[in-house]
Write an enzyme that holds these catalytic residues in place. Structure first.
Site, PDB file in Angstrom:
ATOM      1  N   LYS A 146     -90.625 -81.048  30.303  1.00  0.00           N
ATOM      2  CA  LYS A 146     -89.850 -79.814  30.456  1.00  0.00           C
ATOM      3  C   LYS A 146     -88.982 -79.567  29.214  1.00  0.00           C
ATOM      4  CE  LYS A 146     -88.493 -79.004  34.558  1.00  0.00           C
ATOM      5  NZ  LYS A 146     -87.880 -79.614  35.729  1.00  0.00           N
TER       6      LYS A 146
ATOM      7  N   ARG B  22     -81.582 -80.346  35.471  1.00  0.00           N
ATOM      8  CA  ARG B  22     -82.953 -80.493  35.955  1.00  0.00           C
ATOM      9  C   ARG B  22     -83.599 -81.757  35.409  1.00  0.00           C
ATOM     10  NH1 ARG B  22     -86.089 -75.448  34.269  1.00  0.00           N
ATOM     11  NH2 ARG B  22     -86.717 -75.132  36.425  1.00  0.00           N
TER      12      ARG B  22
ATOM     13  N   GLY C  32     -91.724 -81.861  41.761  1.00  0.00           N
ATOM     14  CA  GLY C  32     -90.929 -81.963  42.983  1.00  0.00           C
ATOM     15  C   GLY C  32     -90.533 -83.364  43.365  1.00  0.00           C
TER      16      GLY C  32
ATOM     17  N   MET D   4     -88.567 -85.436  41.674  1.00  0.00           N
ATOM     18  CA  MET D   4     -87.192 -85.801  41.306  1.00  0.00           C
ATOM     19  C   MET D   4     -86.263 -84.625  41.610  1.00  0.00           C
ATOM     20  SD  MET D   4     -87.732 -88.040  37.903  1.00  0.00           S
ATOM     21  CE  MET D   4     -88.740 -86.841  37.104  1.00  0.00           C
TER      22      MET D   4
ATOM     23  N   ARG E 152     -95.815 -75.633  31.133  1.00  0.00           N
ATOM     24  CA  ARG E 152     -96.443 -76.956  31.078  1.00  0.00           C
ATOM     25  C   ARG E 152     -97.917 -76.786  31.383  1.00  0.00           C
ATOM     26  NH1 ARG E 152     -93.657 -79.384  36.540  1.00  0.00           N
ATOM     27  NH2 ARG E 152     -94.356 -77.747  37.945  1.00  0.00           N
TER      28      ARG E 152
ATOM     29  N   HIS F 297     -95.749 -76.744  48.023  1.00  0.00           N
ATOM     30  CA  HIS F 297     -95.827 -78.172  47.710  1.00  0.00           C
ATOM     31  C   HIS F 297     -97.167 -78.741  48.144  1.00  0.00           C
ATOM     32  CE1 HIS F 297     -95.253 -82.455  48.705  1.00  0.00           C
ATOM     33  NE2 HIS F 297     -94.594 -82.451  47.562  1.00  0.00           N
TER      34      HIS F 297
ATOM     35  N   SER G 227    -125.895-109.346  31.009  1.00  0.00           N
ATOM     36  CA  SER G 227    -125.196-108.308  31.767  1.00  0.00           C
ATOM     37  C   SER G 227    -124.009-108.979  32.460  1.00  0.00           C
ATOM     38  CB  SER G 227    -126.125-107.670  32.803  1.00  0.00           C
ATOM     39  OG  SER G 227    -125.403-106.714  33.540  1.00  0.00           O
TER      40      SER G 227
ATOM     41  N   CYS H 186    -122.624-104.836  34.890  1.00  0.00           N
ATOM     42  CA  CYS H 186    -123.110-104.226  36.120  1.00  0.00           C
ATOM     43  C   CYS H 186    -122.186-104.492  37.312  1.00  0.00           C
ATOM     44  CB  CYS H 186    -124.532-104.678  36.427  1.00  0.00           C
ATOM     45  SG  CYS H 186    -124.664-106.452  36.671  1.00  0.00           S
TER      46      CYS H 186
ATOM     47  N   TYR I 271    -124.126-100.848  27.223  1.00  0.00           N
ATOM     48  CA  TYR I 271    -124.140 -99.918  28.356  1.00  0.00           C
ATOM     49  C   TYR I 271    -123.245-100.393  29.489  1.00  0.00           C
ATOM     50  CZ  TYR I 271    -127.309-103.218  30.702  1.00  0.00           C
ATOM     51  OH  TYR I 271    -127.837-104.339  31.281  1.00  0.00           O
TER      52      TYR I 271
END
Ligand code: PEP
Ligand code: MG
Length: 978
Positions: free
Chosen positions: A88, A158, A167, A169, A402, A520, A862, A930, A950
């Site tokens: 903010k 704020r 919301g 805090m 934001r 909210h 693997s 894997c 991979y």
């Protein structure tokens, strides 16, 4: 919606404050010009020629620089300073620098918050002096005085952390009011009602947040005042009523806290700053950080911002809007506003907000300006913005910008659109979509045909898309409790508040009776990817009876309901769902194609059946990294065949060894051999068919087939159950010759013989194959014969045979001998050769530590990170997660569940070692992973870093892994560039 949408309202007085002088914007000159073009000419209320009041290095008394101010077109902070200023504060600074209308103020840094707590909740030395200095600058900038009865400066205090925590805090508005400044406010505005309303709001908010007064007490007082005056809405209370209410509120504070409400604005400010710091450690903020994996030590910044008021008449208003629809991604201004209101009116659902498009008629000038600013901010930040604004007597103020939280659908749509519009590159687009978004897009939807016959009871706002089915629960704690027991629940609330977060996170979906698209419930549900239907006004929810109803139809706690967050419909009963169709999602496919261009890691899949293989391939899998052959043993009648084989496996194996050594067999041994070979023959046929199907589905791609891994007792009935069965028959006097008892005893003996104290560390994996070589031989034959048949049918099978649980090189060498001999025989018999690779899993710590020796015999590795984690930590993977492990995570003893996210420090070290040793011994050896971590984005980043070839994950997670692998490559490149 809790305090999410609280918009700083504020004083007008000689509106407004600063001279928002345009100045050159150093990052994006073109954008700056754009931003400024939309802004009205500088105000003349102050001397425009005076030099800026904000030096870039303001003097400070504290040892560190804790305060960054903005105003008059200048800001000491910038968008790059999110760590220190919070999102903010950084946004307010950036908007100010860009010449947008932002009320002056200052940010107290996150560092100040951390130092405050480190000093035992004491402001660092000198900080308060610096706050006073900054207040003085804001006074100068606005021409008002803090506590000045004639021209009072009021501020909002704020919270604002680095990562948006909507919301979670606290925020206090209208700070600086007392009886004398109130009189000044009334005189300046000529609006008595407005003044008293501002004061009662301040006492209410400050009382609740800073002084810990139960908020309900204020609400009851408001209800009583309305009843006494026959007022329907808060806005129906006139100045007299509000004055009386202020008296009641002050009494409530006195009675609840034993002290007077503080009247000194500086004391108010001191207490409010500390309360906002404290809200960083509030329960809901803590829960939110836990859920979103946000570090607890970041701290929050505090923004002290000059108030502007949206409740000064019909030419005033307040609202929130997104530059694009955060549900769908559509390129339209999306949001809500209320005229003559302060932010919490939108929040509390006291009045129904209007869609932002109405503002075009009601306040056309402000709307046009807002729209222009929105578009320019979007271009500037190269992302969709979530904006808060207030219009004070026709004049627009921006209070926040934001990056907008968005649904998965919107994230992908927006990323694709921003690329098409030339605003971001494909590479940037890949960083705008979270792997979890991709996951959500592959979530279930309701089967459309089932919906037509379902019992729909009501509809509300389609606040967050997707299908949710669960048992209705009317309380967040209860929702979390039931979900903890494995139940699927839907949280049903009149409206939600930040205190409900844990219940929302635990629920399948959220249903509310009140609140709009920016409530909210809507914002939070979207963010955490839960379907949500909000604002079902017809739904009467009764918390006392834990029930909800609409016109006679209804449901109570524990009854199944279904929500369609995409359409807003609510059904009673559990509706069937259908899988989301990847093939219909063109934008997602497009984005994943960009990911494919960027990523280095290949993405394979764990699949045991041809259908799974085909599905994974359609999701973009480039191979099968793990086919667990034993899964094929467990299906239907196969289990009986497997059991028959196991019951004689050891006897038959010993008998065969005897024959090989030239010995002769007893009739029982010969019988066992016949029975074993017969059942193994049946299994071989079945497996060959399975492998054929898989090779066909993955034609041309590698298929890693792992030989049988689990301990054999897993295929036999449960020991305790067989024991009970035998004991019961014996107790009932069943004859010893009864075939049922004979068979049960035989099974019991076999199960007993195979029982182990620690089966996970027992006869399994490669050990099993070495004890019963026919298992290796049978599976080798099945794999290679299937491959040979595929070759003959014109296919291109690429088999990679993988041995599990290798801890010592000799195990692998011995296994390879058996396997190679069988492979040779198969190919000779078929008159056809097929290429196949021979490799091993690295899942035993000793295997990882001796990977160089092992690589001499293995053409690929693997990592089985499930077992590797189990054996490195010494945590049983069967038990730990149901026991202490989650408590460890909750208590912060472990940073994450290591079975979900790879433990880089410990297990990761073994992975790194094995990769280095393996590659040193056999350069170019193919290495994958894997275990379950192959589909976890954070772990994928690690596997990219250590240079695996991979990752292999479940079919459903393949698209997620494609994106995560691309993000890992991008992050890796950025790191190298540094
Ligand atoms: C592993 O251990 O990571 C693995 C993939 O094998 P399994 O889960 O079958 O033991
Ligand atoms: Mg394993």
């Amino acid at each position: 919606m809790g305090s999410i949408r609280i918009v700083a309202g504020g004083l007008s007085g000689p509106v407004p404050s600063g001279s928002f002088r345009a100045r050159e914007y150093n990052r994006e000159p073109n954008d700056t010009a754009d931003l400024i073009a939309g802004y009205p000419s500088p105000r003349s209320s102050r001397n425009m020629t005076q030099t800026p009041t904000m030096p870039s290095e303001r003097a400070h008394k504290a040892a560190k620089r804790y305060i960054y101010a903005w105003g008059g077109g200048h800001a000491e902070g910038s968008a790059q300073m999110r760590d220190l200023l919070g999102g903010k504060g950084a946004g307010l600074a950036e908007m100010t620098s860009a010449g947008l209308p932002v009320p002056p103020g200052f940010t107290i840094t996150t560092e100040a918050c951390n130092d405050y707590f480190a000093a035992g909740e004491k402001l660092p030395d000198g900080l308060w002096d610096d706050v006073l200095g900054a207040v003085a600058e804001v006074e100068k900038e606005t021409g008002k005085g803090f506590g000045n009865a004639d021209n009072p400066l009021l501020v909002s205090v704020r919270s604002g952390a680095k990562f948006s925590m909507p919301g979670m805090m606290d925020t206090v508005l209208n700070l600086g009011l007392n009886e004398s400044t109130l009189n000044g406010l009334i005189k300046l505005t000529g609006n008595e009602r407005f003044g008293w309303d501002a004061y009662r709001r301040f006492i209410q908010m400050f009382g609740r947040i800073v002084m810990d007064v139960d908020g309900q007490k204020f609400e009851h007082a408001i209800d009583a005042a309305k009843e006494a005056r026959g007022a329907k809405q808060d806005t129906d209370l006139d100045a007299d009523a509000l004055r009386e209410l202020v008296g009641t509120f002050l009494r409530v504070v006195r009675e609840s806290t034993g002290r007077e409400f503080p009247t000194d604005p500086l004391e108010q400010l001191d207490l409010a700053i500390k309360a906002v710091f404290a809200s960083w450690f509030g329960k809901r903020a803590h829960d939110y950080r836990e859920y979103n994996h946000i570090a607890h030590d970041l701290g929050t910044a505090v923004n002290v911002v000059t108030m502007v008021f949206g409740n000064m008449g019909d030419d005033s208003g307040t609202g929130v809007a997104f530059t694009r629809d955060p549900n769908t991604g559509e390129k339209v201004l999306f949001g809500e506003y209320l005229t003559n209101a302060q932010g919490e009116d939108v929040v509390a659902g006291i009045r129904t907000p209007q869609p932002i498009s109405h503002m075009a008629q009601e306040l056309p000038q402000a709307y046009a300006e807002f729209e222009r600013i929105g578009q320019r901010l979007e271009k500037h930040y190269k992302d969709v913005q979530d904006l808060e604004f207030t219009i004070e007597r026709g004049r627009l103020y921006m209070l926040q910008t934001r990056s907008a939280k968005r649904t998965a659908v919107a994230a992908v749509q927006i990323a694709a659109d921003l690329v098409a519009e030339g605003i971001i590159t494909e590479r940037e687009a890949l960083t705008r979509i979270e792997p979890a978004h991709v996951d959500q897009l592959l979530r279930d939807q309701f089967d459309p045909s089932a919906k037509t016959s379902a019992k729909k009871i009501t509809a509300g706002l389609n606040a967050s898309p997707g299908a949710a089915v669960g048992k209705a629960v009317f309380d967040a704690d209860r929702a979390a409790e039931m979900a903890g027991k494995g139940e699927k629940v839907i949280l049903v609330r009149i409206e939600t508040s930040p205190d409900d977060f844990h219940g929302m996170a635990a629920a399948q979906g959220v249903l509310t009776a009140r609140g709009g698209a920016t409530s909210h419930a809507a914002v939070v549900a979207r963010q955490i990817g839960k379907p949500c239907v909000a604002g079902c006004a017809a739904l009467i929810i009764d918390y006392a009876t834990k029930s909800a109803r609409v016109d006679g139809l209804g449901f109570s706690e524990g009854e199944w309901i279904s929500l369609d967050g995409t359409t807003g419909e609510v059904f009673v009963g559990a509706l069937p769902t259908t899988a989301a169709r990847f093939e219909d999602q063109a934008e997602l496919q497009q984005v994943l194609k960009w990911a494919d261009k960027v990523r280095r890691l290949q993405v394979w899949t764990n699949a045991d059946k041809p259908e799974e293989a085909a599905q994974a391939r359609s999701y973009g899998a480039q191979g099968i990294g793990l086919c667990r052959t034993e899964h094929m043993f467990r299906e239907g009648e196969r289990l009986d065949i497997v059991r028959d084989a196991i019951l004689v496996a050891f006897q038959a194996t010993r008998a065969k060894e005897k024959t090989a050594a030239g010995g002769s067999l007893s009739p029982e041994d010969a019988d066992a051999v016949t029975k074993f070979d017969e059942t193994m023959g049946k299994l071989e046929k079945l497996q060959e068919g399975d492998f054929y199907g898989i090779f066909e589905a993955m034609d041309g791609l590698p298929v890693v087939i792992r030989l049988i891994d689990p301990p054999l007792h897993e295929f036999l009935p449960n020991y305790a159950e067989v024991l009970v069965e035998v004991t019961r028959m014996e107790a009932q006097g069943v004859a010893a010759t009864d075939p049922k008892l004979v068979s049960a005893r035989e099974t019991l003996r076999a199960v007993e013989a195979l029982r182990e104290q620690n089966p996970m560390l027992g006869l399994r994996g490669i050990r099993l194959g070495l004890m019963i070589p026919d298992l290796i031989k049978m599976q080798t034959r099945a794999i290679l014969n299937a491959a040979i048949r595929r070759v003959k049918a014109g296919g291109h099978p690429h088999a990679e045979i993988m041995i599990p649980l290798v801890g010592h090189v000799n195990e692998l060498a011995e296994t390879r001998k058996i396997l190679d001999a069988e492979a040779k025989a198969v190919q000779e018999a078929a008159g056809q050769t097929v290429d196949f690779m021979f490799g091993t899993m690295i899942e035993v710590p000793r295997g990882a530590l001796t990977a160089d020796a092992i690589a001499e015999h293995a053409e690929f590795f693997s990592f089985g990170t499930n077992d590797l984690t189990q054996m490195t930590f010494g945590y049983s993977r069967d038990d730990a997660e149901g026991g202490f492990l989650l408590s460890y995570v909750e208590r912060g003893i472990l940073p994450a569940n290591p079975f979900q996210t790879l433990d880089r420090v410990g297990v990761g070290q073994l992975v790194r070692t094995a990769v280095e040793k393996g590659r040193a011994a056999r350069p170019g050896i193919k290495i994958g992973i894997c275990g379950e971590h192959g589909g976890d984005p954070a772990s994928i980043a690690f596997f990219d870093e250590v240079g695996l070839d991979y990752v292999s994950c479940s079919p459903f997670r393949v698209p997620v892994a494609r994106l995560a692998a691309a993000q890992a490559a991008i992050a890796g490149a950025a790191e190298r560039d540094k």
